[in-house]
Design a protein around this motif. Structure first.
Motif, PDB file in Angstrom:
ATOM      1  N   ILE A  99       0.801  -1.171   0.015  1.00 30.42           N
ATOM      2  CA  ILE A  99      -0.003   0.173   0.125  1.00 30.42           C
ATOM      3  C   ILE A  99       0.837   1.151  -0.182  1.00 30.42           C
ATOM      4  CG2 ILE A  99      -1.822   1.218   1.180  1.00 30.42           C
ATOM      5  CD1 ILE A  99      -2.839  -1.179  -0.072  1.00 30.42           C
ATOM      6  N   GLY A 100       1.860   1.331   0.711  1.00 28.98           N
ATOM      7  CA  GLY A 100       2.796   2.632   0.955  1.00 28.98           C
ATOM      8  C   GLY A 100       3.441   2.734  -0.358  1.00 28.98           C
ATOM      9  N   GLY A 101       3.991   1.545  -0.632  1.00 28.42           N
ATOM     10  CA  GLY A 101       5.155   1.777  -1.969  1.00 28.42           C
ATOM     11  C   GLY A 101       3.987   1.907  -3.426  1.00 28.42           C
ATOM     12  N   ALA A 143      13.285  -1.131   3.789  1.00 32.42           N
ATOM     13  CA  ALA A 143      13.779   0.568   3.561  1.00 32.42           C
ATOM     14  C   ALA A 143      14.814   0.552   2.447  1.00 32.42           C
ATOM     15  CB  ALA A 143      14.037   0.896   4.838  1.00 32.42           C
ATOM     16  N   ALA A 144      15.936  -0.223   2.560  1.00 28.99           N
ATOM     17  CA  ALA A 144      16.955  -0.136   1.418  1.00 28.99           C
ATOM     18  C   ALA A 144      16.164  -0.760  -0.046  1.00 28.99           C
ATOM     19  CB  ALA A 144      18.144  -1.147   1.806  1.00 28.99           C
ATOM     20  N   GLU A 169      16.072   1.701  -3.265  1.00 34.07           N
ATOM     21  CA  GLU A 169      16.514   1.117  -4.564  1.00 34.07           C
ATOM     22  C   GLU A 169      15.684   1.085  -5.577  1.00 34.07           C
ATOM     23  OE1 GLU A 169      18.553  -3.330  -6.080  1.00 34.07           O
ATOM     24  OE2 GLU A 169      18.126  -2.927  -4.009  1.00 34.07           O
ATOM     25  N   LEU A 170      14.361   0.918  -5.473  1.00 36.08           N
ATOM     26  CA  LEU A 170      13.350   0.692  -6.445  1.00 36.08           C
ATOM     27  C   LEU A 170      12.962   2.131  -6.798  1.00 36.08           C
ATOM     28  CD1 LEU A 170      10.955  -2.107  -5.142  1.00 36.08           C
ATOM     29  CD2 LEU A 170      12.440  -2.100  -7.205  1.00 36.08           C
ATOM     30  N   GLY A 171      13.361   3.118  -6.174  1.00 27.07           N
ATOM     31  CA  GLY A 171      12.959   4.671  -6.393  1.00 27.07           C
ATOM     32  C   GLY A 171      11.622   4.947  -5.830  1.00 27.07           C
ATOM     33  N   LEU A 172      11.137   4.289  -4.941  1.00 25.06           N
ATOM     34  CA  LEU A 172       9.713   4.502  -4.476  1.00 25.06           C
ATOM     35  C   LEU A 172       9.619   5.715  -3.623  1.00 25.06           C
ATOM     36  CD1 LEU A 172       8.737   0.706  -3.053  1.00 25.06           C
ATOM     37  CD2 LEU A 172       8.129   1.905  -5.294  1.00 25.06           C
TER      38      LEU A 172
END
Length: 279
Positions: free
Chosen positions: A11-13, A38-39, A43-46
């Protein structure tokens, strides 16, 4: 607008993905209790930065709580303790009444908006985040008369930016409706999964014989207990009522089979088919 996502899973992402695409936000901050999550979100740019909860509370114009409902119940009062004028705290949890009751008398209650976007999948973690998850879905907004007008405006802007439609109700109404249209589905899926696994102990038939109908019906049984046990706990009474109603329908189906009452079973299924008019 600087927005903090507290919880960087599905949901947050997904909110982070769509908010970034909308252009509404100037910076996306991320908070997650799991360092690996978190990392990975970074890395995914979220999000643009990973920060501690206190830093998010100081810097963000809006904070979105996308964590299990027991964590929301714990975090929300402390976030309201430090909430400043113009700041909005939004919870995205699947239950509402107990969370609302936890801050009903809080002196900064007006900075809080209670919301539940009716969207999701069975997957979890930052890699589960999907662009467009909320498009044309509905967000349930609860007890807005307790929220400041500017906090409501901020929440509606954020939800509009990710493509959500709005419905308004009380926290009590939300929990009753959610028990039937969301929570009961998970109870049934978990029970079906357990029943089939118990019968097919060798595991042969499930992967080799199961078709699309079984897969779609049991999909929700893959959902994490970390998310769902707190939901069942917080909405216990409404879910028990929903389970009782479902059990009555299963009992009717069972009697039709036992009594070989095929005409009644035909009528029963035709009545169930009317769900086509609703969905």
């Amino acid at each position: 607008m600087t927005v903090a996502l507290i919880g960087l899973g599905l949901i947050g992402g997904s909110f982070a993905r769509d908010l970034r695409k909308s252009g509404l936000t100037t910076e996306l901050l991320g908070v997650d209790a799991d360092p690996a999550h978190a990392a990975r979100a970074l890395e995914l740019g979220l999000v643009d930065r990973i920060v501690a909860l206190g830093e998010a509370a100081r810097e963000a114009d809006a904070l979105l709580l996308a964590v299990p409902v027991n964590a929301i119940e714990t975090l929300l009062p402390s976030l309201l303790d430090t909430a400043r004028d113009g700041q909005t705290v939004i919870d995205l949890g699947s239950t509402k009444l107990r969370i609302a009751d936890a801050v009903r008398e809080h002196p900064r209650r007006e900075r809080y908006v209670a919301a539940h976007p009716m969207a999701g999948t069975e997957n979890a973690g930052p890699d589960a985040a999907l662009e467009g998850l909320f498009r044309n879905k509905t967000v349930l907004l609860c007890d807005l008369e307790w929220s400041a007008p500017d906090a409501c405006k901020t929440a509606l802007e954020l939800f509009h930016a990710v493509g959500l439609k709005f419905e308004f109700m009380t926290a009590e109404q939300h929990d009753r409706h959610a028990a039937y249209v969301s929570h009961l589905s998970h109870v049934v899926a978990y029970a079906l999964s357990l029943a089939v696994q118990s019968e097919e102990k060798a595991g042969y038939a499930v992967p080799r014989l199961a078709g699309g109908g079984f897969a779609s019906t049991v999909r929700l049984a893959k959902s994490s207990p970390d998310m769902w046990v707190p939901i069942f706990e917080q909405n216990r009474d409404a879910i028990l009522a929903a389970v009782a109603a479902f059990s009555d329908r299963v009992a009717t189906f069972t009697r039709c089979l036992e009594e070989r009452d095929w005409d009644r079973l035909d009528a029963y299924i035709r009545e169930a088919n009317r769900i086509r008019d609703l969905l």
